[in-house]
Design a protein around this motif. Structure first.
Motif, PDB file in Angstrom:
ATOM      1  N   ALA A 398       0.806  -1.164   0.138  1.00 43.51           N
ATOM      2  CA  ALA A 398       0.148   0.007   0.124  1.00 43.51           C
ATOM      3  C   ALA A 398       0.705   1.270   0.126  1.00 43.51           C
ATOM      4  N   ALA A 399       1.825   0.989   0.783  1.00 42.26           N
ATOM      5  CA  ALA A 399       2.807   2.439   0.868  1.00 42.26           C
ATOM      6  C   ALA A 399       3.490   2.672  -0.697  1.00 42.26           C
ATOM      7  N   GLY A 400       3.633   1.632  -1.155  1.00 41.50           N
ATOM      8  CA  GLY A 400       4.749   1.670  -2.363  1.00 41.50           C
ATOM      9  C   GLY A 400       3.583   2.271  -3.463  1.00 41.50           C
ATOM     10  N   ILE A 401       2.392   1.854  -3.670  1.00 44.44           N
ATOM     11  CA  ILE A 401       1.204   2.255  -4.528  1.00 44.44           C
ATOM     12  C   ILE A 401       1.149   3.766  -4.290  1.00 44.44           C
ATOM     13  N   ALA A 402       0.887   4.118  -2.978  1.00 45.65           N
ATOM     14  CA  ALA A 402       0.750   5.459  -2.551  1.00 45.65           C
ATOM     15  C   ALA A 402       1.958   6.472  -3.125  1.00 45.65           C
ATOM     16  N   ALA A 403       3.172   5.911  -3.024  1.00 42.17           N
ATOM     17  CA  ALA A 403       4.538   6.609  -3.459  1.00 42.17           C
ATOM     18  C   ALA A 403       4.238   6.923  -4.993  1.00 42.17           C
ATOM     19  N   VAL A 404       3.792   5.706  -5.830  1.00 42.99           N
ATOM     20  CA  VAL A 404       3.887   5.832  -7.196  1.00 42.99           C
ATOM     21  C   VAL A 404       2.879   6.865  -7.634  1.00 42.99           C
ATOM     22  N   ASP A 405       1.654   6.943  -7.037  1.00 41.48           N
ATOM     23  CA  ASP A 405       0.389   8.010  -7.069  1.00 41.48           C
ATOM     24  C   ASP A 405       1.146   9.396  -6.706  1.00 41.48           C
ATOM     25  N   THR A 406       1.845   9.592  -5.788  1.00 36.71           N
ATOM     26  CA  THR A 406       2.452  10.895  -5.637  1.00 36.71           C
ATOM     27  C   THR A 406       3.166  11.414  -6.579  1.00 36.71           C
ATOM     28  N   LEU A 407       4.013  10.639  -7.118  1.00 39.10           N
ATOM     29  CA  LEU A 407       5.041  10.730  -8.155  1.00 39.10           C
ATOM     30  C   LEU A 407       4.198  11.045  -9.396  1.00 39.10           C
ATOM     31  N   GLN A 408       3.538  10.428  -9.761  1.00 40.66           N
ATOM     32  CA  GLN A 408       2.587  10.578 -11.054  1.00 40.66           C
ATOM     33  C   GLN A 408       1.809  12.272 -10.783  1.00 40.66           C
TER      34      GLN A 408
END
Length: 421
Positions: A398-408
């Protein structure tokens, strides 16, 4: 006429290992010296009633292609004569026998994996074979083929025997992060099995380092050793590929330093981050660059115009300009010394030692333990060297997915396309 095998293979193996190491160091070796060394190894191995006769020595030389050569003239002229001989004879034969995709070159290099710009002058020009600074050194082995279509996985030699899981690279370890003969042999066998599966026969060109063992039974690989002191002219990876790899690596370190400063933090790379950056740097070396470096060393029947200076093309690239901008910003905030150039940072570890000379006693021990299973010289770990065992805590999905969303979201706000990354 069939060549007879040696009646004292243990002595012969030790003598051959010693001779390979001596020639890699450009040490002149004569017949009497070989005779004396053979008798010494016999004593150390506990072989009784052995005497190195002229007949035994001649058979040894015949079995391993050892010949006598007259040494004369200026020392500076000898390498050029050897280079000319390599290009006019050995290289011509290789090009005639193998397709470009089947001609591989492998070379090793050292890297100060924690080095940041403000420490560059403290490290530049040091071989760091021992001491505190050597703990920050990793060894990497790079390999690619003539047309750049077959870059091999990066081999990294570290100190931690139980590292994190590294995807996309090969990792091994020993106490001094040296390139050892056992590591190289394992690397060659990995390449061998890959070529067997692909039903290919290739030539692997490597320098004449003392860490290069004599490996037999490689039907799909021909090992071709370069002559000593000629690699800057004859080895493609030493003619630009490694420096461009380090260019990308040190550029990324500089960018990480700048990003941390912008966030009010101090950047200190750990093992996982360093190896991740290293893999990215190797991925960024383009196949055209590799092909040009092979071409620069004569690995082509025709020399294309305008491709003599590979590094000049790289220095004019967009990423080089980006690197310069990063340096300027780090200088403004005091994290890049004014007396350190971009080239100083890239070339800081150009002369780092990556292999160690093997003593006569170590050669004997290695020969004595060939048939012993489960032997590991590096079984003991140095309890004080915890700096290379830094581990990242497990990251939840979940933390990895949130980080990708923030980067996008950041890329969208900055108007930057995903393709840029």
């Amino acid at each position: 006429k069939r060549m007879r095998t040696s009646t004292h293979s243990d002595i012969e193996n030790c003598l051959l290992a010693w001779l390979c190491q001596a020639r890699a160091q450009s040490i002149l070796v004569s017949g009497p010296i070989l005779t004396e060394k053979a008798n010494q190894f016999a004593v150390q191995l506990g072989v009784e009633n052995f005497e190195c006769t002229n007949g035994w020595l001649e058979c040894f030389k015949a079995r391993h292609g050892v010949s006598s050569r007259l040494v004369c003239g200026e020392a500076n002229s000898a390498p050029q004569l050897l280079i000319n001989e390599w290009k006019s004879m050995t290289l011509v034969a290789i090009l005639a026998q193998y397709e470009p995709r089947d001609i591989y070159n492998a070379d090793k290099t050292g890297l100060f994996w924690q080095l940041l710009p403000n420490r560059t002058l403290a490290f530049k020009g040091e071989k760091c074979s021992s001491g505190k600074q050597s703990k920050q050194r990793f060894t990497a082995l790079l390999a690619a083929n003539n047309d750049g279509s077959g870059k091999r996985k990066l081999l990294v030699i570290g100190k931690s025997g139980k590292p994190c899981c590294f995807n996309g690279i090969q990792y091994t370890a020993n106490k001094k992060t040296w390139m050892a003969s056992t590591i190289f042999e394992e690397y060659v066998h990995t390449l061998y099995h890959d070529m067997i599966q692909q039903k290919r026969k290739v030539v692997l060109i490597v320098d004449n380092c003392h860490a290069r063992p004599c490996i037999t039974g490689l039907k799909a690989i021909h090992l071709q050793f370069l002559l000593p002191n000629t690699t800057s002219h004859t080895q493609p990876l030493d003619s630009g590929v490694i420096r461009i790899f380090k260019f990308h690596y040190h550029h990324d370190l500089a960018m990480c330093t700048l990003r941390a400063a912008d966030s009010g933090n101090t950047f200190k790379p750990d093992v996982l981050m360093s190896i991740t950056i290293r893999k990215k740097a190797w991925d960024l070396v383009e196949k055209e660059t590799i092909a040009n470096c092979f071409c620069h060393c004569g690995f082509t029947h025709e020399q294309p115009a305008g491709k003599d200076n590979v590094l000049e093309e790289e220095s004019e690239s967009e990423e080089s300009s980006h690197f310069n901008n990063t340096v300027d910003q780090l200088r403004i905030i005091g994290l890049w010394p004014t007396d350190v150039s971009q080239d100083d940072f890239i070339d800081v570890d150009a002369v780092v030692s990556v292999s160690e000379l093997t003593s006569d006693s170590d050669i004997v021990v290695a020969q004595s333990t060939i048939d012993k299973p489960d032997h590991d010289d590096d079984a003991e770990e140095d309890e004080n060297d915890n700096d290379t065992d830094i581990q990242h805590p497990p990251i939840k999905i979940a933390a990895g997915i949130a980080a990708v969303d923030t980067l996008q979201l950041l890329l969208a706000q900055q108007g930057i396309g995903d393709a840029a990354y």
